[in-house]
Write a protein that holds these residues in place. Structure first.
Motif, short mmCIF file in Angstrom:
data_model
loop_
_atom_site.label_atom_id
_atom_site.label_comp_id
_atom_site.label_asym_id
_atom_site.label_seq_id
_atom_site.Cartn_x
_atom_site.Cartn_y
_atom_site.Cartn_z
N ALA A 107 36.62 -46.68 -29.02
CA ALA A 107 36.33 -45.86 -30.21
C ALA A 107 34.82 -45.71 -30.39
O ALA A 107 34.32 -44.62 -30.68
N MET A 108 34.09 -46.79 -30.20
CA MET A 108 32.61 -46.73 -30.34
C MET A 108 32.03 -45.78 -29.30
O MET A 108 31.16 -44.96 -29.62
N GLU A 114 23.47 -42.08 -29.78
CA GLU A 114 22.13 -42.65 -29.90
C GLU A 114 21.58 -42.39 -31.32
O GLU A 114 21.59 -41.24 -31.78
N GLY A 115 21.14 -43.43 -31.97
CA GLY A 115 20.50 -43.27 -33.29
C GLY A 115 21.46 -43.28 -34.46
O GLY A 115 21.02 -43.30 -35.61
N CYS A 127 32.74 -58.77 -31.77
CA CYS A 127 32.54 -57.69 -30.79
C CYS A 127 32.03 -56.38 -31.40
O CYS A 127 31.65 -55.47 -30.67
N TYR A 128 32.01 -56.26 -32.73
CA TYR A 128 31.63 -54.96 -33.30
C TYR A 128 30.17 -54.59 -32.97
O TYR A 128 29.90 -53.50 -32.47
N SER A 129 29.24 -55.50 -33.27
CA SER A 129 27.83 -55.16 -33.07
C SER A 129 27.50 -54.86 -31.61
O SER A 129 26.84 -53.86 -31.33
N PRO A 130 27.96 -55.69 -30.65
CA PRO A 130 27.69 -55.34 -29.24
C PRO A 130 28.26 -53.97 -28.86
O PRO A 130 27.61 -53.21 -28.14
N ALA A 131 29.45 -53.66 -29.35
CA ALA A 131 30.06 -52.36 -29.00
C ALA A 131 29.23 -51.22 -29.58
O ALA A 131 29.02 -50.19 -28.92
N LEU A 134 25.91 -51.00 -27.48
CA LEU A 134 26.12 -50.42 -26.14
C LEU A 134 26.26 -48.91 -26.22
O LEU A 134 25.88 -48.19 -25.30
N ALA A 135 26.83 -48.43 -27.31
CA ALA A 135 26.99 -46.97 -27.47
C ALA A 135 25.70 -46.31 -27.95
O ALA A 135 25.65 -45.10 -28.08
N GLY A 136 24.67 -47.11 -28.22
CA GLY A 136 23.38 -46.54 -28.64
C GLY A 136 23.19 -46.53 -30.14
O GLY A 136 22.17 -46.05 -30.64
N GLY A 137 24.15 -47.04 -30.87
CA GLY A 137 24.06 -47.02 -32.33
C GLY A 137 23.40 -48.26 -32.88
O GLY A 137 23.07 -49.20 -32.16
#
Ligand code: PMP
Ligand code: GLN
Length: 386
Positions: A107-108, A114-115, A127-131, A134-137
């Protein structure tokens, strides 16, 4: 093997450092009773295990269709309609995933650019923050109200929403605090997202673990939230088979289309024999309607056993995790105390600071009570001596 001579780009922490991996390894190494990582110490129903074995013996061993077996998605659509009164299309709006964790990552990747800012809570599942990163968010962590039983901090959430907010991640029932949402919480989220392009990622893996006669306030119950939500679930939690790593995501067709664009390359599809068996087993409604009573009895048993201890148990309206304040025992921080509890007293628990962006040592440990009566009794006997 000589090491790769270049540099290895990586935004994420080393492997083996998640709080779950560390505490379970420590428990295994020292022979402690493991109430840390969240998994049952009992088996799934024999009927479900036999159905997997039967599927394997009857040639159900090749790839499943990309979004999952149709009969499993159809069974899930019926279950969701019965539980939450929402009609989701099995063809276009449900995808079977390799556990809820894959659904969260997918989903992420599908949504976050990015941004973008993604609001999530503190403490939060690891796992939320790493996901998001990794998606640039950018994860925006907002503290739950620890003084008020970890209630949702709605004013703070409202204050942080801006034009860059792409997504809000919620987790109800909440790991690690056990907090559950009221109908008013759903209304608040409806109000805050109304008229925005914000997508809600709803981690509802503990949907059946809501106690004391309360109702699980799924985002799928609210038509206004369902149209902007990607809701994720885990068969591991519902059927006592965390090691199978099968879950699913439910979302409106345009969000699910974006999700599947990632999923088709990421895993393509998920274990077929498990899907065959789960489709059959889902027809047995009691297997999940009985779960609140099953786990509520375990919660009550553990809480009663701990009455003679110096731990102060916090309210536990949901999940299979019990938080305990140990400030009457020691002033050590929770990492140090969890290590000592494992080594000296033979019980492993999770230091709750591990779920915070910046560890906040509140003298609270998390105990998993998805265990047999005997395990709970042995653990409580040790904990009462601390
Ligand atoms: N979200 C939460 C809140 C969890 O506790 C877990 C369980 N580990 C997951 C997601 C991941 O579930 P799964 O094991 O199905 O990937
Ligand atoms: N969800 C499990 C817990 O909260 C851990 C799963 C994992 O180790 N990633 O304990």
């Amino acid at each position: 093997m000589p090491q790769f001579p270049g540099t290895v780009p990586n935004k994420l922490p080393n492997t083996g450092t998640t709080i779950f991996a560390r505490m379970s390894a420590l428990a295994a190494g020292s022979g402690a009773i493991n109430l840390s990582q969240g998994f049952p110490d009992f088996d799934p129903d024999r009927a479900l295990v036999n159905a997997v074995a039967k599927a394997m013996r009857s040639h159900q061993n090749q790839y499943a269709p990309m979004p999952g077996l149709p009969e499993l998605r159809e069974a899930l659509a019926r279950k969701i309609e019965r539980q939450y009164g929402a009609a989701f299309s099995p063809e276009a709006e449900i995808t079977i995933t390799a556990g809820a964790a894959q659904a969260i990552f997918t989903a992420m990747q599908a949504i976050v650019r990015e941004g973008d800012e993604v609001i999530c809570l503190d403490p939060a599942y690891d796992c939320y923050s790493p996901a998001i990163r990794l998606a640039g968010g950018e994860p925006i962590r907002i503290p739950l109200n620890a003084e008020a039983d970890y209630a949702m901090p709605w004013d703070a959430v409202k204050a942080r929403i801006n034009g860059r907010t792409r997504m809000i991640v919620i987790n109800n029932p909440h790991n690690p605090t056990g907090a559950v949402w009221s109908a008013e919480d759903l209304k608040m989220l409806e109000r805050l997202t109304k008229g925005t392009d914000i997508i809600v990622l709803a981690d509802e893996v503990y949907e059946h673990l809501v106690f004391d006669g309360k109702t699980h306030q799924s985002v799928l119950r609210s038509p206004k939230l369902a149209e902007r939500s990607m809701a994720v679930y885990s068969f591991g939690k519902t059927y006592h088979c965390t090691g199978w790593k099968v879950g699913y995501c439910v979302a409106p067709a345009n969000l699910m289309e974006a999700f599947r664009r990632v999923h088709q390359y990421e895993v393509y599809c998920v274990n077929r024999p498990m899907q065959v068996a789960l489709a059959e087993y889902l027809e047995n409604e009691e297997a999940y309607t009985g779960l609140p009573a099953f786990y509520q009895a375990k919660r009550n048993h553990f809480r009663a056993l701990m009455e003679g201890s110096r731990f102060k148990l916090l309210p536990c309206p949901g999940t299979y995790f019990q938080l305990a304040d140990y400030s009457a025992i020691t002033e050590e921080d929770d990492d140090a105390f969890a290590l000592r509890l494992t080594g000296e007293h033979g019980v492993a628990a999770i230091p709750v600071s591990g779920f915070y962006r910046r560890p906040e040592h509140r003298h609270v440990l998390r105990f998993c009570f998805a265990k047999s009566e005997k395990t709970l009794e042995q653990a409580a006997e040790r904990l009462c001596k601390v």
